[in-house]
Design an enzyme around this catalytic site. Sequence first.
Site, PDB file in Angstrom:
ATOM      1  N   CYS A 124       0.860  -1.179   0.000  1.00  0.00           N
ATOM      2  CA  CYS A 124       0.000   0.000   0.000  1.00  0.00           C
ATOM      3  C   CYS A 124       0.893   1.224   0.000  1.00  0.00           C
ATOM      4  O   CYS A 124       1.536   1.545   1.002  1.00  0.00           O
ATOM      5  CB  CYS A 124      -0.911  -0.006   1.230  1.00  0.00           C
ATOM      6  SG  CYS A 124      -1.964   1.468   1.367  1.00  0.00           S
ATOM      7  N   GLU A 152      -3.630   1.142  -6.145  1.00  0.00           N
ATOM      8  CA  GLU A 152      -2.650   0.120  -6.494  1.00  0.00           C
ATOM      9  C   GLU A 152      -2.439   0.154  -7.997  1.00  0.00           C
ATOM     10  O   GLU A 152      -3.311   0.595  -8.750  1.00  0.00           O
ATOM     11  CB  GLU A 152      -3.107  -1.265  -6.035  1.00  0.00           C
ATOM     12  CG  GLU A 152      -2.021  -2.319  -6.034  1.00  0.00           C
ATOM     13  CD  GLU A 152      -0.766  -1.870  -5.294  1.00  0.00           C
ATOM     14  OE1 GLU A 152       0.163  -1.395  -5.997  1.00  0.00           O
ATOM     15  OE2 GLU A 152      -0.720  -1.971  -4.069  1.00  0.00           O
TER      16      GLU A 152
END
Length: 254
Positions: free
Chosen positions: A2, A111
């Site tokens: 992340c 992402e």
Amino acid sequence: MCGRFSLSAMPEEVREALGLFELEAFPARYNIAPTQPILVVVQSERREPGSNMPERRAMLVRWGLLPSWVKDPNDFPLLINARAETAIGKASFKAAMRHRRVLVPASGFYEWHRPEKGSDEKSQAYWIRPRSGGVIAFAGLMETWSSPDGSEVDTGAILTVASNRSIARIHDRMPVVIAPEDYGRWLDCRAQEPREVTDLLSAPDDDFFEAVPVSNLVNKVSNTGPAVQAPVAESLPSVDRTDRHTGSGQMSLF
């Protein structure tokens, strides 16, 4: 992993979702990046007024954990994520896992699907948000680093796990999401030892998140407005990456 996330909810919504007694106003943030301040929730030693429940409070930390034993941060890697599978035993994280577990409020995360070498695919960014909307809480860790001159910096990292099937086609790691009914267990570092909360460190159900393809505006930290979340046409086929990755590909030193 992340590496970018968002917290665009109103402060009152965050306060209610995380059970905070009070929370100062803050602006919507659509593109939160490493080294920037992030909001975290900790369990206080104080009790809520008129209750025996521990008080939760919010504070800001720098995104990028520095263990207390680091002498020179310039010679230490930026630890924005910690692998949930190994955090208990790693020198950089084991003290925080035992004493300083936190929640990181978020509206979702970003992402990137990176094409493999030799592929004609293009990199594609995704805004990954809960299907039901609202505020979620990532599992986080916190450390306070003291410099030789006595100044202190509060720092933090987000725990990650192998992605569930719906996110694995994009990336093989994703942040740990703590369910609201488990906030108390995760934050209670006095009664709950690390081994007693490892059951919380798993990927959410496959249908918990939806992945919205977005443009490369999110790549630049200077782009901080809601335009970074505007949907675009997806440039990738619906490839299942679980056949190509086993969840161990997070690039890190930990």
